[in-house]
Design an enzyme around this catalytic site. Structure first.
Site, PDB file in Angstrom:
ATOM      1  N   SER A 198       0.802  -1.227   0.000  1.00  0.00           N
ATOM      2  CA  SER A 198       0.000   0.000   0.000  1.00  0.00           C
ATOM      3  C   SER A 198       0.833   1.275   0.000  1.00  0.00           C
ATOM      4  CB  SER A 198      -0.952   0.015   1.196  1.00  0.00           C
ATOM      5  OG  SER A 198      -0.233   0.120   2.402  1.00  0.00           O
ATOM      6  N   HIS A 238       1.196   4.270   6.696  1.00  0.00           N
ATOM      7  CA  HIS A 238       0.597   5.166   5.707  1.00  0.00           C
ATOM      8  C   HIS A 238       1.043   6.593   5.925  1.00  0.00           C
ATOM      9  CE1 HIS A 238      -2.959   2.346   4.458  1.00  0.00           C
ATOM     10  NE2 HIS A 238      -1.785   1.963   3.983  1.00  0.00           N
ATOM     11  N   ASP A 246      -7.957   6.296   4.716  1.00  0.00           N
ATOM     12  CA  ASP A 246      -8.022   5.151   5.632  1.00  0.00           C
ATOM     13  C   ASP A 246      -9.233   5.129   6.553  1.00  0.00           C
ATOM     14  OD1 ASP A 246      -5.651   4.333   4.557  1.00  0.00           O
ATOM     15  OD2 ASP A 246      -4.427   4.907   6.273  1.00  0.00           O
TER      16      ASP A 246
END
Length: 169
Positions: free
Chosen positions: A44, A83, A111
Site C-alpha cells: 500500500s 501510511h 483510511d
C-alpha cells in the site's frame, strides 16, 4: 560429550537472545514507542516502501506534519499499518490534541474505513505508534516468511538449535 562445553554453548545462545531483547527494549525507551521496528506487510505504500522493508520509528515528536509517514494500529488488531499523513488538524474539544487522516500512497482512498469505532481521524497521542525515520529495504522478508508459513517457525528454531549445539564455538 563434554557437559561444560555444551553448557557454554547454551549460555552463549542465551546471551545472544538476551542481548537482542535488551537492544529492543532500549530502542523502545529511546524512541518512546512499544514497537520501534516494524516490517512493511503490504504494497500500500509503494513506491516509497516495498513489502518486506524494515522501518525504524520515532515517537518523540510532538506533532506529525502532512506528508509524514506514520505507523498506527487499529484497536483489537496487532497488525501495524504504514501510511502517509494526508491531513491534520487540532481538536478544539480535547485541549488541542492533534488528529490525523492517513492514506497509503498506492491506495485509491483514505483510511477512514480502516479506523476502529467509526472514527474519522486518528489521535496522534493514542493511535500512532511512531513516525518513520529510517529503513532497510527487503530485509524483513524473513519475518514475513515465518509469519505466513506455519512450518517456518519450527524450521528456523530447529536450525538455530542444531547449529548452536553442533557448532565448535
Amino acid at each position: 560429550m563434554n557437559i561444560r562445553a555444551e553448557l557454554a554453548k547454551f549460555l552463549n545462545l542465551c546471551f545472544v537472545f538476551s542481548s537482542a531483547y535488551m537492544f529492543w527494549q532500549t530502542y523502545s525507551i529511546i524512541a518512546d514507542t512499544h514497537s520501534p521496528i516494524v516490517v512493511v506487510l503490504s504494497g500500500s505504500m509503494e513506491p516509497a516502501f516495498q513489502r518486506g522493508d524494515i522501518l525504524f520509528l520515532w515517537n518523540r515528536n510532538q506533532y506529525s506534519k502532512v506528508g509524514d509517514i506514520v505507523v498506527y494500529e487499529v484497536e483489537d488488531k496487532q497488525i501495524p499499518i504504514v501510511h502517509r499523513v494526508l491531513r491534520e488538524h487540532h481538536s478544539t474539544k480535547n485541549n488541542g490534541k492533534q488528529l490525523l487522516l492517513t492514506k497509503g500512497d498506492n491506495n485509491a482512498g483514505n483510511d477512514i474505513p480502516l479506523y476502529a469505532g467509526k472514527k474519522t481521524y486518528l489521535a496522534k497521542n493514542t493511535d500512532i505508534v511512531g513516525t518513520v525515520k529510517g529503513y532497510f529495504p527487503q530485509l524483513g522478508y524473513v519475518t514475513i516468511w515465518v509469519a505466513e508459513n506455519k512450518y517456518a517457525k519450527f524450521a528456523l528454531l530447529g536450525f538455530l538449535a542444531i547449529t548452536s549445539l553442533l557448532g565448535d564455538e
